[in-house]
Design an enzyme around this catalytic site. Structure first.
Site: not given
Ligand code: KDG
Ligand code: MG
Length: 407
Positions: A166, A217
């Site tokens: 997050y 994710h």
């Molecule tokens: O470096 C990894 C992030 O950019 C990522 O985990 C952030 O998924 C992400 C987002 O949607 O902000």
């Molecule tokens: Mg993301």
């Protein structure tokens, strides 16, 4: 205008950012963002050792030509390292062009299509009640769209939690850490059940009209993702982000056929080849390209125009791991493109403001940009040099059997 120098500045105002600085014979200077979270020094080497000298002597005005030369020249192409380097160069060249013309970039793209652009705020709760409470606070502050994440208690191991990545500059930022080998455990079945339960509660507590977004994710396998996307329909999310691995088009096609939950995806993509099929087969509703990993403004404008034909909206990836230079470049693009959907945004904290003077402003729950020439970002180079790079690393995930999963 002749390019006389290409330099990089690696700075760390709480996060590592790689700045590209291009100087021209007339003295006009442009800045761009080339940050690749956890891989900053590799991109720096690529620019310093391969691109910098090559670019000297070229006309900064010929951005398209320079972009094509860097992409097609040297034979090897694509990938996050190269495309982050190109992004830094491309945005710096646009900054120079805007400063020369005395116009903000959105004006050079064809002018504004809107007066402001919508955003969402990240809200994370360690319990359901805390999540609901925090969401209510953000709604009071004026936000009408929230991206929620939560901790899921492990039913089999007391005290263990499954955490989603997050964003929150005011809390601990878990996308990077100082540990070289930070291992986390993940159980997709427990998480999938919890996601359905938490979403139901949240929708009931916040009412029908607040926009809700959740980022999986890429942490579900296809069987669970089909079930989740279908079961979430009654809670009408604005979108479900990365329900599965980004490079599995067949699975995304099946999700689209089976469920009406809108899907957003694309933060791992580096070139149009990664996402052409997803867009022209209309397998996603929002494209989440990251400007700093996709070669900058030049290819992003083309991508947005291509997506517009298929009624795919934008929801560009912009977490705290790219700098205010990238957020400003996105602001100019968002003000101009007709198929803008929503923009991820993280307000720079006091530490980041020591290095960057950003023209992006929050007002009434939406974002705006001023009319300064070029990108409009001030870079305080002395502060940037003082705040030295600190190695930081991304964690990795294993399931209960010890097998590696998408982080
Ligand atoms: O470096 C990894 C992030 O950019 C990522 O985990 C952030 O998924 C992400 C987002 O949607 O902000
Ligand atoms: Mg993301």
């Amino acid at each position: 205008m002749e390019i006389t120098k290409v330099e990089t500045l690696l700075t760390s105002p709480g996060r590592n950012y790689l700045i590209v600085k291009i100087t021209t014979r007339s003295g006009i200077v442009g800045y761009g963002d080339a940050t690749l979270n956890g891989r900053e020094t590799v991109v720096k080497t690529f620019i310093d050792d391969y691109l910098a000298e090559w670019l000297e002597g070229f006309d900064s005005d010929r951005i398209e030509d320079i972009w094509r030369m860097l992409f097609k020249g040297g034979y090897w192409r694509g990938g996050p390292v190269m495309m982050s380097a190109l992004a830094g160069v491309d945005v710096a060249l646009w900054d120079i062009k805007g400063k020369r013309a005395g116009l903000p970039l959105y004006s050079l793209f064809g002018g504004k299509c809107r007066d402001r652009y919508g955003t969402y705020i990240h809200v994370h709760g360690t319990t359901d009640d805390e999540l609901i409470e925090k969401c209510r606070e953000k709604i009071k502050e004026g936000y009408i769209t929230l991206r929620y994440s939560f901790d899921t208690p492990d039913p089999f191991r007391k005290g263990n939690f499954f955490r989603q990545p997050y964003q929150n500059p005011l809390e601990k930022r878990i996308e990077v850490g100082t540990l070289k080998k930070e291992e986390q455990i993940w159980d997709e079945h427990v998480y999938a059940n919890d996601l359905l339960k938490v979403t139901e509660k949240l929708r009931a507590a916040l009412g029908d009209h607040i926009g809700l977004i959740h980022d999986v994710h890429g942490r579900l396998s296809s069987d669970q993702a089909y079930r989740v996307a279908k079961a979430l329909e009654p809670y009408h999310l604005l979108f479900l982000e990365d329900p599965v691995d980004s490079f599995n088009n067949k699975v995304l096609e099946n999700i689209k056929m089976q469920s009406a939950t809108p899907i957003a995806l694309g933060e791992l993509f580096n070139t149009i080849s990664d996402c052409r099929d997803l867009i022209d087969k209309r397998l996603i509703d929002y494209i989440r390209i990251d400007i700093s990993h996709y070669g900058g403004i030049t290819p992003l404008l083309k991508l947005a125009a291509f997506a517009e034909i298929f009624d795919v909206k934008t929801a560009f990836h912009a977490p705290s791991d790219i700098s205010p230079l990238a957020h400003a470049a996105l602001a100019h693009v968002n003000m101009h493109i007709p198929n803008f959907g929503i923009q991820e945004y993280v307000e720079p904290d006091a530490e980041i403001k020591k290095v960057f003077r950003s023209p992006v402003r929050m007002a009434d729950g939406a974002l705006q940009i001023g009319d300064e020439a070029g990108l409009g970002v001030g870079v305080l180079e002395e502060a940037a040099t003082e705040l030295r790079y600190k190695p930081m690393f991304l964690p990795y995930l294993r399931d209960r059997t010890g097998a590696i999963q998408n982080w």
